[in-house]
Design an enzyme around this catalytic site. Structure first.
Site, PDB file in Angstrom:
ATOM      1  N   SER A 227      36.941  43.331  55.529  1.00 52.83           N
ATOM      2  CA  SER A 227      37.821  44.060  54.619  1.00 52.83           C
ATOM      3  C   SER A 227      38.080  45.455  55.160  1.00 52.83           C
ATOM      4  CB  SER A 227      37.187  44.167  53.235  1.00 52.83           C
ATOM      5  OG  SER A 227      36.097  45.088  53.253  1.00 52.83           O
ATOM      6  N   ASP A 228      39.180  46.030  54.714  1.00 51.31           N
ATOM      7  CA  ASP A 228      39.341  47.465  54.906  1.00 51.31           C
ATOM      8  C   ASP A 228      38.306  48.143  54.016  1.00 51.31           C
ATOM      9  OD1 ASP A 228      40.245  49.970  55.656  1.00 51.31           O
ATOM     10  OD2 ASP A 228      42.353  49.512  55.286  1.00 51.31           O
ATOM     11  N   TRP A 229      38.042  49.426  54.271  1.00 49.13           N
ATOM     12  CA  TRP A 229      36.947  50.118  53.579  1.00 49.13           C
ATOM     13  C   TRP A 229      37.241  50.197  52.078  1.00 49.13           C
ATOM     14  CZ3 TRP A 229      35.849  48.720  57.929  1.00 49.13           C
ATOM     15  CH2 TRP A 229      34.737  49.138  58.652  1.00 49.13           C
ATOM     16  N   PHE A 230      36.346  49.605  51.307  1.00 50.01           N
ATOM     17  CA  PHE A 230      36.460  49.472  49.851  1.00 50.01           C
ATOM     18  C   PHE A 230      37.604  48.531  49.470  1.00 50.01           C
ATOM     19  CE2 PHE A 230      34.874  53.793  50.750  1.00 50.01           C
ATOM     20  CZ  PHE A 230      33.597  53.666  50.239  1.00 50.01           C
ATOM     21  N   GLY A 231      38.022  47.664  50.398  1.00 44.80           N
ATOM     22  CA  GLY A 231      39.140  46.760  50.157  1.00 44.80           C
ATOM     23  C   GLY A 231      38.737  45.337  49.860  1.00 44.80           C
TER      24      GLY A 231
END
Length: 855
Positions: A227-231
């Site tokens: 995932s993208d960061w916090f995604g």
């Protein structure tokens, strides 16, 4: 990977408990995976890209090589150069003790307003995919994993975490998935990063079409998906769609206890956990870390001269010469007495855009200093006066630490600001940890001491002494993520404890900048201190991920008050008698950045006024523009503006690159990888960007960039694929290797390219295809780029450009059949050096007698 390692991976997987497998599916911390030492599974470290390897500190970390932005690399039309860049980037990653580079970014430019356009290569999916493939192959050739991002359709920053994009399947596949498809085939990235956005109601990290059906199914991708960061937005749904790794850690959406409960009830969840854990173990092995339990080495800066040379060469190859009336460029110093060098970016070190692509560079070069040094080596008597012209700061600039105007304490203390961490809100008592920052921009989302829990009360003091170069009025500014107060000379100057509004600083979580204007005197040293607490002001918008990780952030600014009207008048007066005037204008990492989009395509803060006023008093004006996306150029047709250079963001060598091009040390060979419209309203996405109510419709469908302008005959400022040279070239009559194409075949266009000048240079031959009338229900562009070749030629040299196109390149997506289809008919092949229809030469027709399809 050898059979022994594959066998060991399976044996290790079989030994893991369900809890241990699940623990691998989220990060350990901001930049590392979870280790299981008792099972000889190490942690591997990732580092942000794509313009370098920053390491594990977002701001104030170890220095690194700053490479050109993706848009400049796209302008080179040279995948081999991208490969060379990738090779050296892999060494930069090793210097940061990392194994995975979070790059390249290869999204297509839907709108010229996109805040991260500078990171990506082009508005065209073929060019994007080819450049990304070269980059990936270069990085991975030396055992470092590349992570292609952001999958998929991450074309805007406005509401980026939750914008819902309505995109029809044909457009999604032919435009936005296509760069990834090409890279899967030609680059084979070991990792993919999902995007934040929602497509047709579903988040990208759990999208059944993009992730499960296309990536894992049709493309048979077995690499790691993070995932993208916090995604990561779900536990089970994202896993079943094919998302292997939640980042950053510790787990937010994948808590072990709940995950175990879900797995025990569902065999498909258990199988998916095994598959994802296997892919994580496989990546560890691919990067050479299998069973390597060696402690992580400290980060260091390489500062390698050969890397600097490559960055400089790439910068010249991607620079685009847009106008050159009367062969104004390159300048001939021997015949000049005075060259004025002015503009807001003339003495600025503009290396790249903002956000996660930014880093602490090994060094920076500014245009004015490098130009003066270079031109005086040729003509030591020439005058090169500098005038500011105008100032384009979006916010009050950071304190000039390197210039000697900020120190930690007394007269003998080091340059910088002292950061102290405390337990409790009051920043009193013994500090838990301390460090010195060499910048006044301290984004502390990944810097909290491990002994302080993000859930407890804590605070920091950020302090030092500042001075100024001249007496006068100065703006002092403060922005923070949480409650803060700024003291100057022991007195409260800015109270930001209960702020209510957030702005664009620090990835949109910083408060709106608060500015106070005061009188300061040269030679005085003023104590400055910021008290920043972990309290989130009760009336300000919350940011749950930042709260959960205990993020703090402080940005301090100090700069003199200015009046652009006065600066422009001073500049016009100073350049009247100059033989030539170089004006360096553009944007920077404040105007183009991750987290926010531009509101228009105008040059900000009176730059157009500056150019117009200078052109009134001098007849030999050269404009150099630094930006990562199109800007309006209302002065482009002005007869006194003799030359225009699009310099993009060239990394740490930006100053040298500009000087090289102006003086002919490098012959610019870049071509526009995107269209420069006359005005932003001409762009097909204008009425639907960035959308409204957190929703956006891609109503232009396939008509992205030049596809729209060419099909609808909309005049542009500068077309896709366009770029001049100091050389002159002639293109021969093109020919085709075959007149008929069947399934599984390729065809090749051949054309001779001659350098008809006495200057060595490079030309980009471009191949476009006009397809037969289609039965598709969606409107199709009049032509599309299907191949290109860059040819480097010495003086008087001729070479043959061979451009091969495979059968699948002619395919279109059929929603009716649910397949890719190459339709029967005659396909017209056109050859040229830009997308301009009237300048393209017909190479012939390719006939497809019988259609074929595939999935």
């Amino acid at each position: 990977m050898d059979a022994t390692t594959l066998k060991e991976i399976e044996e290790t997987l079989a030994q893991l408990t369900l809890e241990e497998k699940i623990s691998l599916l989220a990060g350990k911390d901001f930049w590392r995976t979870v280790p299981l030492p008792e099972k000889q599974i190490p942690s591997i470290k990732v580092s942000d890209g794509p313009s370098g390897a920053r390491g594990d500190t977002f701001s104030g970390g170890q220095k690194a090589a700053f490479f050109p932005s993706g848009i400049l690399m796209g302008a080179t039309f040279n995948p081999e150069l991208a490969y060379e860049t990738g090779e050296l980037l892999s060494e930069e990653v090793r210097a940061k003790s990392a194994s995975v580079l979070l790059a390249p970014t290869a999204c297509c430019h839907r709108s010229p307003l996109g805040g991260r356009n500078f990171e990506s290569y082009s508005e065209d999916p073929l060019l994007s995919g080819k450049m990304a493939s070269g980059y990936i192959r270069g990085v991975q050739s030396r055992g470092i994993a590349a992570t292609m991002k952001h999958f998929v359709a991450n074309e805007q920053e406005t509401w980026r975490l939750y914008v819902d994009e309505t995109i029809d399947e044909t457009t999604l596949r032919e435009i936005y998935l296509k760069p990834f498809e090409i890279a899967m085939r030609e680059g084979q990235p070991w990792a993919i990063m999902t995007a934040y956005n929602i497509i047709n109601g579903v988040h990208c990290d759990s999208h059944p079409l993009a992730l499960k059906q296309v990536l894992r199914g049709e493309w048979n991708y077995e690499g790691l998906v993070m995932s993208d960061w916090f995604g990561c937005n779900s536990m089970v749904e994202s896993l079943l769609a094919g998302l292997d790794l939640e980042m950053p850690g510790p787990a937010r959406k994948r808590p072990i206890k709940e995950f175990v409960e879900a797995a025990e009830k569902d065999e498909s969840v258990r199988k998916a956990i095994d598959d994802s854990a296997r892919r994580i173990l496989t990546l560890i092995a691919k990067v050479g870390k299998w069973k390597d339990m060696t402690p992580e080495a400290p980060e260091y800066s390489r500062n390698d001269p050969e890397t600097g040379k490559l960055i400089r060469r790439a910068g010249g190859e991607g620079t685009v010469l847009l106008k050159n009336e009367g062969k104004t460029l390159p300048l001939q110093p021997g015949s000049l007495k005075k060259v004025a060098f002015i503009g807001p970016n003339a003495k600025a070190t503009v290396a790249g855009g903002g956000g996660s692509a930014n880093l602490e560079p090994n060094y920076l070069t500014q245009p004015y200093e490098t130009f003066v040094t270079a031109i005086k080596e040729i003509n030591g008597d020439i005058e090169v006066p500098w005038v500011q012209g105008c100032i384009i700061d979006r916010w009050v600039p950071n304190i000039d630490v390197e210039g000697g105007f900020c120190r930690v304490g007394g007269p003998d203390s080091e340059a910088g600001l002292f950061l102290e961490w405390f337990r409790g809100y009051e920043a009193t008592g013994e500090p838990v940890a301390t460090t010195v920052f060499k910048t006044s921009n301290a984004f502390l989302w990944d810097s909290r001491p491990t002994s302080i829990s993000p859930s407890e009360e804590f605070s920091v003091r950020f302090s030092g002494q500042i001075s100024v170069p001249e007496d006068g009025k100065y703006n002092i500014s403060l922005s923070t993520i949480t409650a803060s107060k700024l003291y100057l000379n022991g007195e409260l100057l800015i109270d930001n404890w209960d702020f209510k509004e957030r702005g664009n600083l620090m990835m949109n979580v910083g408060s709106e900048e608060v500015v106070k204007t005061i009188e300061l005197k040269k030679g005085e040293w003023y104590p400055i201190l910021v008290h920043n607490s972990s309290i989130w002001p009760k009336d300000s918008p919350r940011d749950p991920p930042m709260e959960e990780i205990g993020a703090l952030g402080i940005r301090l600014g100090v700069a003199p008050v200015y009046d652009n009207a006065v600066l422009i008048a001073e500049a016009a007066d100073a350049v009247k008698d100059a033989d030539a005037v170089v004006i360096v204008v553009g944007l920077n990492n404040e105007w183009e950045s991750e987290s926010y989009d531009r509101s228009d395509t105008k040059l900000p803060n009176n730059q157009d006024d500056l150019i117009e006023e200078i052109a009134k008093v001098n007849q030999n004006v050269i404009v150099v523009n630094q930006s990562g996306a199109p800007v309006d150029m209302p002065w482009a047709e002005n007869s006194n503006v003799k030359a225009i250079v699009q310099a993009w963001y060239a990394g740490q060598e930006a100053g040298h690159v500009i000087a090289d091009v102006l003086l002919g040390k490098q012959n610019p060979s870049g071509k526009l990888p995107l269209t420069f419209p006359i005005k932003v309203q001409d762009n097909p996405s204008y009425l639907y960007f960035p959308g409204r109510d957190q929703k956006v419709e891609y109503t232009e469908k396939l008509m992205v960039g030049y596809r729209y302008y060419d099909t609808e005959n909309v005049q542009t400022r500068f077309p896709f694929g366009y770029g001049l040279s100091y050389s002159t070239f002639s293109i021969g009559e093109p020919s085709l290797s075959t007149a008929e194409l069947t399934e599984g075949q390729t065809f090749t266009a051949n054309v001779d390219v001659s350098n008809t000048s006495n200057v060595a240079g490079a030309e980009v031959v471009q191949l476009y295809v006009k397809r037969p009338a289609s039965t598709s229900s969606i409107k199709r562009p009049v032509k599309e780029l299907k191949g290109f070749k860059k040819v480097h030629l010495g003086t008087g040299e001729t070479a043959t450009a061979n451009i091969t196109v495979d059968d699948k390149s002619l395919g279109i997506w059929s929603t009716e059949a649910g397949k890719w289809v190459v339709e029967a008919g005659d396909y017209e092949v056109l050859i040229g050096t830009s997308s301009v229809q009237d300048e393209l030469k017909p190479a012939g027709k390719i006939t497809v007698k019988a259609a074929w399809s595939w999935i």
